[in-house]
Structure formats: C-alpha cells, structure tokens
Write a protein that holds these residues in place. Sequence first.
Motif, PDB file in Angstrom:
ATOM      1  N   LYS A 109       0.823  -1.209   0.000  1.00 47.47           N
ATOM      2  CA  LYS A 109       0.000   0.000   0.000  1.00 47.47           C
ATOM      3  C   LYS A 109       0.859   1.262   0.000  1.00 47.47           C
ATOM      4  CE  LYS A 109      -0.497   0.194   5.054  1.00 47.47           C
ATOM      5  NZ  LYS A 109      -1.464   0.135   6.181  1.00 47.47           N
ATOM      6  N   HIS A 110       2.133   1.113   0.352  1.00 39.70           N
ATOM      7  CA  HIS A 110       3.037   2.261   0.367  1.00 39.70           C
ATOM      8  C   HIS A 110       3.736   2.469  -0.978  1.00 39.70           C
ATOM      9  CE1 HIS A 110       2.486   2.532   4.685  1.00 39.70           C
ATOM     10  NE2 HIS A 110       2.847   1.264   4.822  1.00 39.70           N
ATOM     11  N   VAL A 111       3.508   1.574  -1.919  1.00 38.64           N
ATOM     12  CA  VAL A 111       4.156   1.680  -3.227  1.00 38.64           C
ATOM     13  C   VAL A 111       3.457   2.755  -4.050  1.00 38.64           C
ATOM     14  CG1 VAL A 111       4.660   0.471  -5.383  1.00 38.64           C
ATOM     15  CG2 VAL A 111       4.915  -0.708  -3.193  1.00 38.64           C
ATOM     16  N   THR A 112       4.234   3.642  -4.632  1.00 45.17           N
ATOM     17  CA  THR A 112       3.674   4.723  -5.444  1.00 45.17           C
ATOM     18  C   THR A 112       3.532   4.276  -6.896  1.00 45.17           C
ATOM     19  OG1 THR A 112       5.858   5.638  -5.949  1.00 45.17           O
ATOM     20  CG2 THR A 112       4.763   6.410  -3.932  1.00 45.17           C
ATOM     21  N   MET A 113       2.788   5.036  -7.649  1.00 43.38           N
ATOM     22  CA  MET A 113       2.611   4.724  -9.063  1.00 43.38           C
ATOM     23  C   MET A 113       3.930   4.856  -9.821  1.00 43.38           C
ATOM     24  SD  MET A 113      -0.247   6.196 -11.724  1.00 43.38           S
ATOM     25  CE  MET A 113      -1.548   5.508 -10.694  1.00 43.38           C
ATOM     26  N   PHE A 114       4.798   5.746  -9.351  1.00 43.61           N
ATOM     27  CA  PHE A 114       6.112   5.885  -9.979  1.00 43.61           C
ATOM     28  C   PHE A 114       6.898   4.584  -9.860  1.00 43.61           C
ATOM     29  CE2 PHE A 114      10.664   6.840  -9.476  1.00 43.61           C
ATOM     30  CZ  PHE A 114      10.920   7.429 -10.701  1.00 43.61           C
ATOM     31  N   SER A 115       6.863   3.965  -8.671  1.00 41.11           N
ATOM     32  CA  SER A 115       7.557   2.688  -8.478  1.00 41.11           C
ATOM     33  C   SER A 115       6.948   1.596  -9.349  1.00 41.11           C
ATOM     34  CB  SER A 115       7.495   2.276  -7.004  1.00 41.11           C
ATOM     35  OG  SER A 115       8.109   3.246  -6.180  1.00 41.11           O
ATOM     36  N   GLU A 116       5.631   1.612  -9.485  1.00 42.38           N
ATOM     37  CA  GLU A 116       4.973   0.629 -10.336  1.00 42.38           C
ATOM     38  C   GLU A 116       5.443   0.755 -11.782  1.00 42.38           C
ATOM     39  OE1 GLU A 116       0.784   1.055  -9.931  1.00 42.38           O
ATOM     40  OE2 GLU A 116       0.865   1.211  -7.747  1.00 42.38           O
ATOM     41  N   ASP A 117       5.508   1.989 -12.267  1.00 46.42           N
ATOM     42  CA  ASP A 117       5.922   2.203 -13.655  1.00 46.42           C
ATOM     43  C   ASP A 117       7.384   1.824 -13.863  1.00 46.42           C
ATOM     44  OD1 ASP A 117       3.401   3.111 -14.281  1.00 46.42           O
ATOM     45  OD2 ASP A 117       3.893   5.224 -13.959  1.00 46.42           O
ATOM     46  N   ILE A 118       8.228   2.114 -12.874  1.00 43.03           N
ATOM     47  CA  ILE A 118       9.636   1.733 -12.979  1.00 43.03           C
ATOM     48  C   ILE A 118       9.766   0.212 -13.037  1.00 43.03           C
ATOM     49  CG2 ILE A 118      11.835   1.680 -11.753  1.00 43.03           C
ATOM     50  CD1 ILE A 118      11.296   4.324 -13.097  1.00 43.03           C
ATOM     51  N   PHE A 119       9.027  -0.481 -12.188  1.00 42.41           N
ATOM     52  CA  PHE A 119       9.083  -1.942 -12.168  1.00 42.41           C
ATOM     53  C   PHE A 119       8.564  -2.520 -13.482  1.00 42.41           C
ATOM     54  CE2 PHE A 119       6.996  -6.019 -11.300  1.00 42.41           C
ATOM     55  CZ  PHE A 119       8.063  -6.741 -10.787  1.00 42.41           C
ATOM     56  N   ALA A 120       7.435  -2.013 -13.959  1.00 39.49           N
ATOM     57  CA  ALA A 120       6.875  -2.510 -15.215  1.00 39.49           C
ATOM     58  C   ALA A 120       7.828  -2.253 -16.380  1.00 39.49           C
ATOM     59  CB  ALA A 120       5.523  -1.853 -15.476  1.00 39.49           C
ATOM     60  N   GLY A 121       8.451  -1.076 -16.379  1.00 35.83           N
ATOM     61  CA  GLY A 121       9.408  -0.771 -17.437  1.00 35.83           C
ATOM     62  C   GLY A 121      10.635  -1.660 -17.384  1.00 35.83           C
ATOM     63  N   LEU A 122      11.103  -1.962 -16.164  1.00 32.75           N
ATOM     64  CA  LEU A 122      12.272  -2.831 -16.010  1.00 32.75           C
ATOM     65  C   LEU A 122      11.985  -4.235 -16.519  1.00 32.75           C
ATOM     66  CD1 LEU A 122      15.120  -3.391 -14.907  1.00 32.75           C
ATOM     67  CD2 LEU A 122      14.073  -3.865 -12.684  1.00 32.75           C
ATOM     68  N   ILE A 123      10.846  -4.792 -16.135  1.00 28.01           N
ATOM     69  CA  ILE A 123      10.490  -6.135 -16.589  1.00 28.01           C
ATOM     70  C   ILE A 123      10.338  -6.165 -18.110  1.00 28.01           C
ATOM     71  CG2 ILE A 123       8.752  -7.947 -16.467  1.00 28.01           C
ATOM     72  CD1 ILE A 123      10.468  -7.666 -13.960  1.00 28.01           C
TER      73      ILE A 123
END
Length: 211
Positions: free
Chosen positions: A28-42
């Motif tokens: 719940k503490h994960v921001t949308m920025f972190s989500e996009d970084i993770f998705a981009g990395l994968i």
Amino acid sequence: MPFYFWTCMWCSFFTILVAVTDLCALMKHVTMFSEDIFAGLISLIFIIDGVRPIIEDFTENKMTLTSAMFEALLFIYTFGLATYLSHFRRTPWMLRPIRNLMANFAVTISLVTASALAAIYSSDTNLRMLSVDADFSPNRVLSDGSKRPWIVNPAGIDRPFPAWGIGYAVLPAIGFAVLGYLDQNLTSVIVNRPSNNLAKPPGADQHMGGL
C-alpha cells in the motif's frame, strides 16, 4: 542439485513467512512511480532477451546469413502477429466471438504458426532447433557414467553434501524470495489499479503461500 534443493526449501520458507505475517500489506506504500519503474524494467528485460539472440546471429557469425535472416523474420512475424491479433477484437472482421477468441489467444496462435513455419523450412535454412534427447530422462551424467535419478537426494548425489552448504543456501534463497515477493505483489498492484475497477478479496496473501 542438492544446493538447488536447499535453496528452494529456504525460499519456500521465507515465502510462507511473507504469507503468514501479511507482509503483502506493505504494497500500500508503493507509489505509481515505483509501479511504472518496475513494469518498465520487466519489459526491458524481456525485450533485451528477445532481441539479443537475433543481433548475435548477424554479428558473431554463428550461422549463415540465410539462417540468421529467417530467424529474424520469424521473430518479426511472431511479434507482429501477436500484436495485431491482440487488438483484433476492435476490428469489424468476422463474428464477435471469433474476434474475442483470436484476441485472447493471440500469443498462442502466433507461437504455434511461427513454430510450424520453422519446422517446415528448417531443413532449407539450416535453422537451429531445440535439441532434445530421444529418451525421457534426466540429462545430468554422474561420475560413474549413469544419469542422475529423478528424485534428488538432499544429502548429496555423487558425494555427500556439506552441512555448511545448507546454511549458505540461505543467501541466494533470500534473493529469490525478495524477487518473488516484488514480482508477485507489484504485478498485482499494477493489475489492481483503481482505473481497472478491481479489488483484492480477503485473504489476498494466500497466493504467496501457494507459491
């Protein structure tokens, strides 16, 4: 092989701890920025792993130009067909059930048809094919010339597995557990964005225990 066994056992232990201690709630503490970084990395990892062999075919002279070109064409065909069929449901062609079926199985259809083309023209283009043994058995050969058994002995196969190796297996297991935790939960967070109108049901952490 015993080292892999103990690594997987430790990884399973850590994953179960994540499930029973409700650590998935930390997402719940994960921001949308972190989500996009993770998705981009994968996405970047998969793109690099897919394109690199094609580039190596042309730069490292591992195969003839004809074979390299044919592999590149198969690569483009598979990606292009999967991309096109995934959007096929929005086209006016055919009946809606057929469009939905083709869109849902876009990747499967592209892989099957590309594999069929590769099998048909493999002899003409000297295409590299996956080498598989004729007999269904483990591939590793032991020191006495026999193949390893299906059931891996955690205490060792060729020689006794040292006790310190069990403790040392904790290190890679932690990495695998963290990777699995981030991959599973960040993917769930991305899928369950408010814009998708989805919500996790009670007991959402149980999937970590299942892993």
